[in-house]
Motif scaffolding. Structure first.
Motif, PDB file in Angstrom:
ATOM      1  N   PRO A   1       0.783  -1.289  -0.068  1.00  7.86           N
ATOM      2  CA  PRO A   1       0.098  -0.081   0.052  1.00  7.86           C
ATOM      3  C   PRO A   1       0.961   1.201   0.164  1.00  7.86           C
ATOM      4  N   SER A   2       0.206   2.207  -0.575  1.00 11.13           N
ATOM      5  CA  SER A   2       0.870   3.700  -0.467  1.00 11.13           C
ATOM      6  C   SER A   2       0.968   3.944   1.154  1.00 11.13           C
ATOM      7  N   PRO A   3       1.702   5.039   1.430  1.00 10.40           N
ATOM      8  CA  PRO A   3       1.767   5.700   2.733  1.00 10.40           C
ATOM      9  C   PRO A   3       0.598   6.314   3.288  1.00 10.40           C
ATOM     10  N   PRO A   4       0.269   6.143   4.642  1.00  8.64           N
ATOM     11  CA  PRO A   4      -0.942   6.895   5.094  1.00  8.64           C
ATOM     12  C   PRO A   4      -0.462   8.378   5.161  1.00  8.64           C
ATOM     13  N   TYR A   5      -1.191   9.368   5.532  1.00  4.26           N
ATOM     14  CA  TYR A   5      -0.922  10.660   5.688  1.00  4.26           C
ATOM     15  C   TYR A   5      -1.856  11.496   6.794  1.00  4.26           C
ATOM     16  N   ASP A   6      -1.436  12.625   7.020  1.00  7.36           N
ATOM     17  CA  ASP A   6      -2.385  13.735   7.810  1.00  7.36           C
ATOM     18  C   ASP A   6      -2.397  12.945   9.235  1.00  7.36           C
ATOM     19  N   ILE A   7      -1.057  12.842   9.857  1.00  2.00           N
ATOM     20  CA  ILE A   7      -0.768  12.074  11.093  1.00  2.00           C
ATOM     21  C   ILE A   7      -1.162  13.294  12.160  1.00  2.00           C
ATOM     22  N   THR A   8      -1.995  13.165  13.048  1.00  2.00           N
ATOM     23  CA  THR A   8      -2.587  14.262  13.962  1.00  2.00           C
ATOM     24  C   THR A   8      -2.483  13.655  15.360  1.00  2.00           C
ATOM     25  N   CYS A   9      -2.554  14.354  16.418  1.00  2.00           N
ATOM     26  CA  CYS A   9      -2.608  14.008  17.791  1.00  2.00           C
ATOM     27  C   CYS A   9      -3.867  14.065  18.426  1.00  2.00           C
TER      28      CYS A   9
ATOM     29  N   ALA B   1      -6.911   3.020  12.259  1.00  2.00           N
ATOM     30  CA  ALA B   1      -6.002   4.111  11.904  1.00  2.00           C
ATOM     31  C   ALA B   1      -5.751   5.114  13.078  1.00  2.00           C
ATOM     32  N   ALA B   2      -5.824   4.576  14.457  1.00  2.00           N
ATOM     33  CA  ALA B   2      -5.283   5.193  15.621  1.00  2.00           C
ATOM     34  C   ALA B   2      -4.548   4.451  16.557  1.00  2.00           C
ATOM     35  N   TYR B   3      -3.462   5.007  17.223  1.00  2.00           N
ATOM     36  CA  TYR B   3      -2.847   4.146  18.288  1.00  2.00           C
ATOM     37  C   TYR B   3      -2.276   5.104  19.318  1.00  2.00           C
ATOM     38  N   LYS B   4      -2.437   4.582  20.595  1.00  2.00           N
ATOM     39  CA  LYS B   4      -1.762   4.955  21.926  1.00  2.00           C
ATOM     40  C   LYS B   4      -0.344   4.720  22.140  1.00  2.00           C
ATOM     41  N   ILE B   5       0.327   5.707  22.105  1.00  2.00           N
ATOM     42  CA  ILE B   5       2.039   5.208  22.264  1.00  2.00           C
ATOM     43  C   ILE B   5       1.898   5.827  23.888  1.00  2.00           C
ATOM     44  N   SER B   6       2.749   4.692  24.318  1.00  2.00           N
ATOM     45  CA  SER B   6       2.680   4.964  25.790  1.00  2.00           C
ATOM     46  C   SER B   6       4.195   5.056  26.388  1.00  2.00           C
ATOM     47  N   GLU B   7       4.663   5.523  27.503  1.00  2.00           N
ATOM     48  CA  GLU B   7       6.230   5.289  28.118  1.00  2.00           C
ATOM     49  C   GLU B   7       6.866   6.562  27.529  1.00  2.00           C
ATOM     50  N   LEU B   8       6.311   7.652  27.235  1.00  2.00           N
ATOM     51  CA  LEU B   8       6.789   8.871  26.572  1.00  2.00           C
ATOM     52  C   LEU B   8       7.327   9.708  27.740  1.00  2.00           C
ATOM     53  N   LYS B   9       8.153  10.451  27.555  1.00  6.02           N
ATOM     54  CA  LYS B   9       8.623  11.404  28.491  1.00  6.02           C
ATOM     55  C   LYS B   9       7.833  12.755  28.352  1.00  6.02           C
ATOM     56  N   GLU B  10       7.358  13.421  29.716  1.00  6.56           N
ATOM     57  CA  GLU B  10       6.598  14.467  29.772  1.00  6.56           C
ATOM     58  C   GLU B  10       7.250  15.787  29.351  1.00  6.56           C
ATOM     59  N   ASN B  11       6.592  16.636  28.583  1.00  6.09           N
ATOM     60  CA  ASN B  11       7.234  17.982  28.049  1.00  6.09           C
ATOM     61  C   ASN B  11       8.383  17.633  27.231  1.00  6.09           C
ATOM     62  N   THR B  12       8.332  16.559  26.368  1.00 10.26           N
ATOM     63  CA  THR B  12       9.143  16.171  25.393  1.00 10.26           C
ATOM     64  C   THR B  12       8.465  16.376  24.001  1.00 10.26           C
ATOM     65  N   VAL B  13       9.307  16.771  23.150  1.00 12.16           N
ATOM     66  CA  VAL B  13       8.774  17.042  21.528  1.00 12.16           C
ATOM     67  C   VAL B  13       9.066  15.666  20.903  1.00 12.16           C
ATOM     68  N   TYR B  14       8.210  15.108  20.346  1.00  9.88           N
ATOM     69  CA  TYR B  14       8.124  14.027  19.393  1.00  9.88           C
ATOM     70  C   TYR B  14       7.674  14.252  17.982  1.00  9.88           C
ATOM     71  N   GLN B  15       8.196  13.409  17.124  1.00 11.53           N
ATOM     72  CA  GLN B  15       7.704  13.229  15.596  1.00 11.53           C
ATOM     73  C   GLN B  15       7.267  11.738  15.357  1.00 11.53           C
ATOM     74  N   PHE B  16       6.369  11.850  14.409  1.00 12.35           N
ATOM     75  CA  PHE B  16       5.877  10.281  14.234  1.00 12.35           C
ATOM     76  C   PHE B  16       5.839  10.001  12.717  1.00 12.35           C
ATOM     77  N   GLN B  17       5.900   8.657  12.486  1.00 13.72           N
ATOM     78  CA  GLN B  17       5.787   7.978  11.030  1.00 13.72           C
ATOM     79  C   GLN B  17       4.903   6.805  11.104  1.00 13.72           C
ATOM     80  N   VAL B  18       4.268   6.690  10.143  1.00 12.99           N
ATOM     81  CA  VAL B  18       3.242   5.359  10.126  1.00 12.99           C
ATOM     82  C   VAL B  18       3.418   4.927   8.936  1.00 12.99           C
ATOM     83  N   SER B  19       3.503   3.277   8.982  1.00 16.44           N
ATOM     84  CA  SER B  19       3.419   2.479   7.674  1.00 16.44           C
ATOM     85  C   SER B  19       2.212   1.433   7.605  1.00 16.44           C
ATOM     86  N   ALA B  20       1.845   1.434   6.374  1.00 18.22           N
ATOM     87  CA  ALA B  20       0.582   0.337   6.174  1.00 18.22           C
ATOM     88  C   ALA B  20       1.115  -0.915   5.727  1.00 18.22           C
ATOM     89  N   MET B  21       0.438  -2.153   5.911  1.00 18.31           N
ATOM     90  CA  MET B  21       1.014  -3.434   5.266  1.00 18.31           C
ATOM     91  C   MET B  21      -0.365  -4.143   5.153  1.00 18.31           C
TER      92      MET B  21
END
Length: 1667
Positions: free
Chosen positions: A916-924, A976-996
């Motif tokens: 598949p082609s890549p997903p898009y429009d990732i949002t929090c 098409a949604a996922y909760k990512i745990s064990e992150l650091k508070e007040n830290t900035v993150y970037q994300f990527q998603v791949s489809a299979m």
């Protein structure tokens, strides 16, 4: 100190108000009244004291001396309640009361003084106040809802109104004692008693006890004094009792008290159709306002004037409910309210039915009943079947003609006394009875009659018949053609003349332009007006106006007018339109402006303001001046009246100014405007103006208002553009459906006119004469087999557009198997909206969309998760057309190869599966201290296989520098949604998603934005996600979404949906819903075809609206080729199902059914069957739980979906259709009916639609089967379906119920006819009548019975028509049973017998009878000409006489001028009225009216200039008036007046000329020697001159002949002694200025001897001479 108005009007106010200032005011006021009677001021002093002062000083004042008492009483009388002279105590009470009785006993009983005194106690007034019960200032400040209680009586000195009960008793005792003392003093006759009386005043404290002891020593009182004492005791006792009762009701500290029910309403149980009254009585102050409620809803009497009557009389309130039915069963509440509070009383009304009846509320309450039964107001009944027979078809009429639409209504089963509800509709609007149209229901036939067709009557007419819960309707179109023009080539009449605005100064009239212009363009329109009550029309405009609106001025305020409009072209003026409804030249009702401003009701707050001056106020400037309408012919201004204007009326002056100058000119100098609106004429087209308004009254002209904006004179409304793309399609053998593209940017569009033309003829004919709205119309009345072309033009108030381009030619024939011409289909791809038939049988096509327009979320890889249960039952999605027919698909069109690969995947070879082609429009979606929830959109390309999951990677970003990627999930996530745990508070993150998918892992998406991991504390919810677009059509689509992961501090309560065009800026978002919707889907309507849109959704909770979701789209609004809709079907077994078919499925595509966009998997009420490219969802038992929107999505396609709405009405329709298929019936054309044949035979018959050869019929009478025999003859015609049964005669035992039962294979049917009671007796009587008629017609008889007519000569002709006669038949006429001899002998050749009555009058009234007889029998006809019948005949005779009247003529006489007319003859029943210039003439000695023979005249003696004008003679025949008029003015009056003067002078001259009245003989024979004395009387004014002649020569007086004239009247002729010389011819000549007259006489003198000789010799000659 100022007091509230209700306290200034009463004595009973709080004592704290009574300070020194108030006492001073009262003293000044009462000093003005010291000249009043003593007892009046004494009463004032007595009654105005303070109870507190009374208690303090009563003991001290008891010790006062007699002299002090007299001085104090005198001061009290003269000074009233002055603070220095206001003595208190019971002693003063007794003395002032004695003073009152003293005045009363001496005749001082003036009621005005009593009331004046009482008002001085109730309301302290200032010096300037008038002496009245309430001052003008007080009455002006009274609230409209507040009534002041006034208590007055003969003796008004009730002082104890503020004191306790004990004090009032003490005062009464003191008063009685003092009164007794005074009366005792009057009765003392001796000086001893007089001395005792003087001593009795020394000790005031002992008066009450010593009075009765002194009575023993007094002389006996007179009888009159005793009677008066007893009467006054009774009067005082009654007064005290009334005062005590009043104190019992009145709260001494507070005047106002809350309402209370004295009598509460009582509950009732009544039978249906009866009336019921609820009564109650309520007390309270101020008087409470009472309102009636039904089930807590206020009863509106004006909305139901025939249902409810509310009355309030003398404190008793009633609510009457007329003709109760089950809807009136309710709880009724009477609510009484005033400033102190509100109280309610309840009563129930239960309406009962007679036995066998059922309350239909049980059904609404959920009680299940068999579907084959319904509930009527008369209990259970079988399902009603309503059929229409003898139906009206598409009808064509012409203006001025009459037309009747009708059909026979057959209802099965028939219930006696239960009539259906029949309602007619025109274009969906109910038709109300009027003078133009009248509906009628005869019991089995409904008709709608047009007495005078107008083009306004054109439209689609529908008859709807409702029987209980069942109804049927039938529709057909009525076309009204134009009437023939009086002038060939003139335009047709306009239509729909109505009033848009009405006020004192003008009325704005609007109309619709006609479709036919007569062959040349319409130049404009003339507007005519007519005052109601007259028949005189006057033209309102001198030049034609083109705009279809016009303000009519020059109206008389308060009068009503009707209007009509005529069109004009170069040929001439067309016929007038239908007249408008009457409209009055009055302003809309204004609110009354009060002098004071009372507060809102029931707040208890009272605002008192100073009285506004009534004159001398110059009004201020008007406000809000604006131009409300501007055309090339006129400009309409509107403004608001000024706030400052005084109490008198104001008028307005309008001023105009050319732009660029300050030269203001007053427009209405001569006639001020009374209304705050004005229409200006005579403005230059294209020129710019400004306007302003001034106010004026008797005080002067005020300042001008602010000027308007610059206004350019010209039409602001443009003529619409021509419609486009005219597409005809076949319909029937005589009609064609025409559709078109509506005019673009058309404002105030009235509708469209459609014209047709036979190909090659060049002649265009209108298809409609009343503009139609929409873009589709069925043209009827076409010729089968002919080819037609069509064109359309639009119309609004500015005019008619240009014609559209001509359509393609189409041959008129039925559409069965025909469809739309292939030549038309290519045009449909460019047509907005295509071609859509209202039945869903035809739809247009649009070109396929390209890949870039594909929906990004239109290919779900699995069914959507279930929505919340609260969404069930929601109806936010509109209903899709429910046609059970398949759509007519267009032929395939050539498209680009790239587009073919997109729209036709089944036609190409199977491609290998790719990643598949890549997903898009990732949002929090939500953020916590150590975790974040992400969401994204599915890939555009799935690679030909289902997506099996997603993998998420993340990395930290520190100081703008990204770190190393990490895996967030080891196991793929399916959503098409996922909760990512064990992150650091007040830290900035970037994300990527791949489809299979099964081919492998696709490329990762683009790196997302930077998101900071922190606890979200905002109160509003987060963004919704997973937006999905489906069911995309040319003007609608469905948007679905999932709720936000973060709901905020409170739960989400709803959603807002926004959209904008894809190319628009971000500031052009607009909301689709004003109120939040709870659903997670929305059908978006009103899209523009071919436009690309994007959407977003926002959630809302109690804190507010959250941030918007990611965008959904862009998506192009279009209906893609091959799009099909869900259709509903009911099979032969009654099974209801929804069906859908898809031609673009892939091998992996599946059908997914949803209800309210929630999947219906495992639903126990539904069953889904799918096979190939078709799917069907079957309802196991369709019911209320199944209401909702059902959609079908096709997976692995480009968003193919469709939906169908089943609401309550659709459910009923489907259930009825299922019942009909499950239990088939034999359709009938007409139900069982009965008719009477010629010889009195009775025929029962019905007709079925179709009968097979195996059809059987059973005949049932009173539940028993009857068979053919001597009494019954039966017949079945299976070809026509007619079933008959004949009976020779109806007898009493034949009364009952007749039923025909039909069995034709599986289908059954029956029809029943009930003949009982009055119905049967009427039928039996009719049969016997027809039998007797047949017998009567075997001999001579009357084909037409005796009737009358009035001939042109105003004679009455009695006539009848006879039949079956021969030479021996005799005819005899009778009047009042006396034979009339007729000279004329009838030959019966024409079969008409007549009797002529000339000069018919009251003597001819009576009973006329004519008898036919011969050897075969006789017949007679009787005519009643008495009472009303005679009056009707006399009315017609008078009408004929009035029509025979000649035109009025003018005749001059010596007395004046006579107007006259001749009639054939005159009757007293013909009333004659004369009017002069529209006013009835009052007859006097100078103006008289009368009838002489056949002449009707009006005599005007001594006419003057005031007698000029128009004279109208009205002859009233008893019903209508007939007028003849003559204009007696100008030359006609001058000539008649001159002739009158001439005749008058001639009459005067004739009257006053000199003449000989008599006295002179013709011949005087006298003997010679005798004296001749002649005397005659003469007349003349002036006195005539007298002269005498002898033998034509003047004769003078001498001694022999004496001539005298005495007194101016008598002439004397004397000859003393006659001789033969005196013989001769004499003449008396009288003469004055008016003329002369001569009276001749002959004097013959004879000698006796000669006469004797001559007589002997010539006797004959002598005899002749002697003569």
């Amino acid at each position: 100190m100022s007091l509230p108005f209700y306290q200034r009007s009463h004595q009973h106010y709080d004592l704290s108000y009574r300070n020194k200032d108030l006492h001073t005011t009262m003293s000044h006021y009462q000093q003005e009244k010291k000249r009043s009677a003593v007892y009046t001021h004494g009463s004032t002093a007595y009654s105005s004291r303070s109870s507190a002062a009374h208690r303090q000083e009563s003991e001290a004042l008891r010790q006062a001396s007699a002299a002090s008492y007299q001085q104090q009483a005198s001061q009290a009388y003269s000074l009233g309640t002055s603070s220095s002279q206001h003595y208190q105590g019971s002693e003063v009470s007794r003395k002032t009361a004695s003073a009152y009785d003293y005045g009363y006993s001496h005749g001082l009983t003036d009621s005005s003084l009593l009331l004046e005194d009482y008002s001085s106690r109730l309301s302290p007034q200032t010096k300037r106040a008038k002496r009245s019960l309430l001052s003008g200032e007080e009455t002006g400040n009274l609230s409209g809802n507040y009534m002041v209680p006034i208590y007055s009586g003969r003796q008004v000195h009730i002082s104890g109104i503020r004191d306790s009960e004990e004090e009032r008793i003490k005062e009464a005792a003191a008063y009685i004692a003092q009164r007794t003392l005074l009366e005792s003093e009057e009765a003392i006759m001796a000086s001893k008693q007089s001395t005792a009386s003087k001593q009795s005043t020394s000790t005031a404290s002992k008066q009450a006890t010593s009075t009765f002891q002194q009575e023993e020593t007094f002389e006996k009182k007179s009888r009159n004094i005793s009677i008066r004492e007893k009467a006054e005791e009774l009067s005082l006792r009654k007064t005290l009792e009334e005062t005590q009762a009043y104190h019992g009701k009145l709260n001494e500290d507070h005047l106002l008290h809350a309402p209370e029910f004295i009598i509460k309403p009582r509950s009732h149980t009544v039978w249906e159709k009866e009336n019921v009254k609820l009564h109650c009585s309520v007390a309270g102050w101020p008087e409470p306002r009472l309102t009636w409620y039904k089930n807590q809803v206020p009863i509106n009497v004006h909305a139901n004037p025939e249902k409810y009557i509310i009355e309030s009389r003398y404190g008793m309130h009633t609510l009457e409910i007329s003709k109760c039915d089950f809807e009136d069963t309710a709880q009724y509440r009477a609510s009484a309210m005033n400033v102190q509070g509100e109280v309610s009383a309840y009563a129930s009304v239960v309406v009962k039915r007679y036995k066998g009846e059922l309350d239909d509320s049980l059904l609404r309450g959920g009680v299940s009943m068999p579907l084959s039964f319904a509930v009527t107001p008369y209990g259970y009944a079988s399902k009603f079947e309503i059929h229409f027979d003898d139906k009206f078809d598409v009808s064509f009429g012409r203006e001025g003609e009459t037309m009747s639409l009708g059909c026979r209504v057959v209802i099965t089963p028939e219930i006696k006394h239960f009539q259906p509800e029949v309602q007619w509709y025109r274009n969906g609007a109910p038709v109300s009875p009027s003078k133009w149209v009248q509906p009628h229901w005869s019991g089995d036939r409904a008709t709608l009659t047009f007495s005078h067709l107008n083009k306004e009557d054109e439209g689609l007419y529908t008859i709807r018949v409702r029987m209980g819960e069942y109804y049927e309707q039938y529709s057909a179109y009525v076309f009204v053609r134009d009437a023939d023009a009086e002038i060939e080539g003139a335009p047709a009449a306009p239509l729909d003349v109505v009033s848009l605005d009405a006020n004192k100064d003008y009325i704005i009239i609007s109309w619709k332009q006609p479709a036919v212009d007569g062959g040349s363009p319409i130049l404009g329109y003339f507007i005519d007006k007519c005052e109601v009550g007259t028949d005189t029309w006057s033209q309102c405009n001198d030049t034609p106006v083109k705009f279809a609106r016009f303000p009519v001025t020059g109206l008389i305020e308060g009068r009503s007018y009707i209007f009509r409009v005529r069109a004009v072209n170069k040929t001439g003026i067309g016929l007038p339109s239908r007249v408008s409804e009457p409209v009055a030249a009055l302003d809309p009702a204004e609110k009354a402006r009060l002098k004071s401003r009372p507060s809102a009701p029931w707040t208890g707050q009272i605002i008192v303001t100073e009285e506004e001056p009534t004159e001398g106020v110059i009004p201020g400037p008007p406000t809000d001046l604006s131009v409300t309408e501007a055309t090339r012919s006129y400009v309409v201004l509107s403004w608001k009246p000024p706030g400052q204007r005084g109490h008198e009326g104001i008028m307005y002056f309008v001023e105009k100014c050319d732009v660029g100058t300050e030269n203001w000119q007053r427009v209405n100098t001569e006639l001020p405007v009374k209304s705050p609106r004005f229409a200006l004429f005579d403005l230059v087209e294209g020129k710019s103006y400004r306007f302003r308004v001034r106010c004026s009254n008797s005080a002067g002209v005020g300042e001008p208002s602010e000027s308007t904006e610059v206004t350019v004179v010209g039409d602001k409304l443009d003529i619409p553009k021509a419609p486009g793309k005219i597409i005809p399609s076949r319909n029937t053998d005589t009609s064609v459906v025409v559709s078109w593209e509506e005019s673009k940017d058309a404002k105030e569009l009235v509708g469209y006119y459609i014209e047709s033309s036979v190909v090659g003829s060049g002649q265009w004919e209108p298809c409609n004469n009343n503009p139609v709205k929409g873009s589709r119309f069925t043209c009827h009345g076409l010729t089968t087999g002919q080819s037609y072309i069509f064109r359309v033009r639009a119309v609004n108030a500015a005019g008619l557009s240009e014609y559209s381009q001509d359509s393609e030619a189409i041959e008129v024939k039925a559409a069965i198997g025909g469809g739309v011409s292939p030549d038309v289909w290519p045009q449909l791809s460019d047509t907005p909206g295509g071609l859509t038939d209202s039945g869903g049988a035809m739809s247009g096509a649009s070109p396929p969309t390209s890949q870039k327009d594909a929906l990004p979320s239109s290919k779900p890889n699995k069914p959507s998760p279930p929505s919340s249960p609260s969404n069930r039952g929601q109806k936010e999605v509109s209903k899709v057309n429910g046609s059970v027919q398949e759509e007519l698909s267009p032929p395939p069109m050539e498209v680009a190869p790239k587009e073919q690969s997109k729209s036709g995947p089944l036609e190409k070879k199977k491609d290998p599966v790719a990643v598949p082609s890549p997903p898009y429009d990732i949002t929090c979606l939500e953020s916590f201290r150590d975790s974040m929830v992400l969401g994204w959109k599915q890939p555009d390309k799935t690679g030909g296989a289902e997506i099996t999951g997603y993998y998420v990677n993340y990395r930290e970003v520190v100081g703008g520098v990204p770190g190393k990627w990490r895996e967030a999930n080891i196991k793929a996530v399916s959503d098409a949604a996922y909760k990512i745990s064990e992150l650091k508070e007040n830290t900035v993150y970037q994300f990527q998603v791949s489809a299979m998918n099964i081919a492998g892992l696709g490329a990762p998406s683009a790196v997302s934005e930077c998101f900071k991991c922190e606890e979200w504390t905002i109160a509003v919810p987060g963004p919704p996600h997973s937006l999905k677009l489906s069911e995309v059509r040319k003007n609608s689509l469905v948007l679905q979404w999932k709720p936000p992961v973060y709901s905020g501090r409170t739960p989400v309560t709803g959603y807002f949906v926004d959209l904008k065009e894809a190319s628009a800026k971000d500031d052009q978002w607009r909301g689709l819903n004003e109120a939040a919707i709870p659903n997670k889907y929305l059908r978006v309507q009103g899209l523009k075809e071919g436009v690309s849109y994007v959407f977003r959704v926002r959630a809302i909770n109690q804190a507010g609206v959250g941030k918007p979701s990611d965008l959904a789209g862009p998506v192009v609004a279009e209906t893609r080729p091959g799009t099909k809709e869900v259709v509903v079907n009911v099979d032969d077994d009654g099974v209801i199902s929804l069906n859908f078919e898809c031609d673009q499925m892939t091998p992996k595509s599946e059908f997914v059914w949803s209800k309210d966009y929630v999947p219906t998997e495992d639903s126990p009420r539904l069953e889904v069957e799918s096979k190939g490219n078709k799917t069907k969802m079957v309802f196991k038992d369709l019911g209320p739980d199944d209401l909702g929107t059902y959609s079908c999505d096709v997976t692995d396609t480009d968003g193919i979906a469709s939906s169908y709405l089943i609401d309550e009405e659709e459910m009923k329709r489907l259930l009825a259709l299922s019942q009909e298929h499950k239990f088939p019936t034999v359709p009938t054309k007409s139900e069982l009916a009965v008719e009477i044949l010629e010889k009195g035979q009775v025929r029962f018959w019905m007709q079925a639609e179709k009968l097979s050869g195996n059809a059987k019929v059973n005949y049932i009478f009173n539940e028993k089967e009857i068979f053919e025999g001597p009494k019954y003859k039966m017949h079945i015609d299976r070809n026509t379906g007619i079933i008959e049964m004949f009976m020779e005669k109806l007898q009493d035992e034949d009364e009952g119920t007749y039923t025909f039962q039909i069995q034709d294979g599986k289908a059954t049917g029956h029809s029943t006819l009930v003949l009982i009671g009055d119905v049967y007796k009427k039928l039996q009587k009719e049969a016997e009548f027809q039998r007797q008629e047949w017998i009567r017609k075997q001999g001579p008889h009357f084909a037409e019975y005796l009737s009358w007519e009035v001939t042109g000569e105003c004679n009455v002709l009695l006539k009848c028509k006879v039949a079956n006669i021969k030479k021996e038949t005799h005819i005899v006429w009778y009047k009042d049973e006396r034979e009339i001899s007729v000279d004329e002998k009838h030959d019966f050749k024409d079969g008409i017998c007549t009797l002529l009555i000339t000069e018919f009058s009251k003597k001819d009234a009576g009973f006329y009878e004519v008898i036919l007889k011969d050897d075969r029998g006789k017949d007679k006809s009787r005519l009643k000409l008495v009472d009303e019948a005679f009056q009707d005949l006399m009315t017609e005779v008078c009408r004929k006489i009035a029509l025979s009247a000649t035109d009025l003529k003018i005749q001059s006489t010596a007395e004046g001028i006579r107007l006259y007319s001749f009639v054939c003859y005159y009757l007293d029943d013909l009333k004659v009225n004369w009017s002069h210039n529209g006013t009835g003439i009052k007859y006097t000695d100078r103006v008289k009216s009368g009838v002489t023979g056949e002449q009707i005249w009006l005599q005007i003696n001594e006419p003057t200039q005031n007698d000029k004008g128009k004279y109208v003679m009205e002859l009233f025949d008893g019903k209508t008036g007939h007028q003849k008029s003559v204009d007696l003015s100008g030359q006609a009056f001058d000539e008649a007046f001159a002739e009158f003067q001439r005749l008058k002078q001639a009459a005067i001259a004739e009257k006053n000329r000199a003449r000989v009245l008599g006295g002179l003989p013709d011949v005087v024979t006298i003997q010679e020697g005798k004296a001749l004395n002649l005397t005659c009387n003469v007349w003349g004014d002036p006195t005539p001159e007298v002269s005498w002649l002898k033998n034509e020569k003047p004769l003078t007086s001498d001694d022999h002949c004496s001539l005298k004239f005495e007194g101016g009247k008598t002439a004397f002729f004397t000859i003393s002694g006659v001789s033969t010389a005196d013989s001769g011819k004499y003449g008396l000549v009288v003469k004055n200025k008016y003329g002369s007259e001569t009276s001749d006489f002959t004097v013959s003198v004879f000698i006796p001897e000669e006469e004797a000789r001559k007589g002997a010799s010539e006797p004959p000659k002598g005899n002749q001479k002697s003569k």
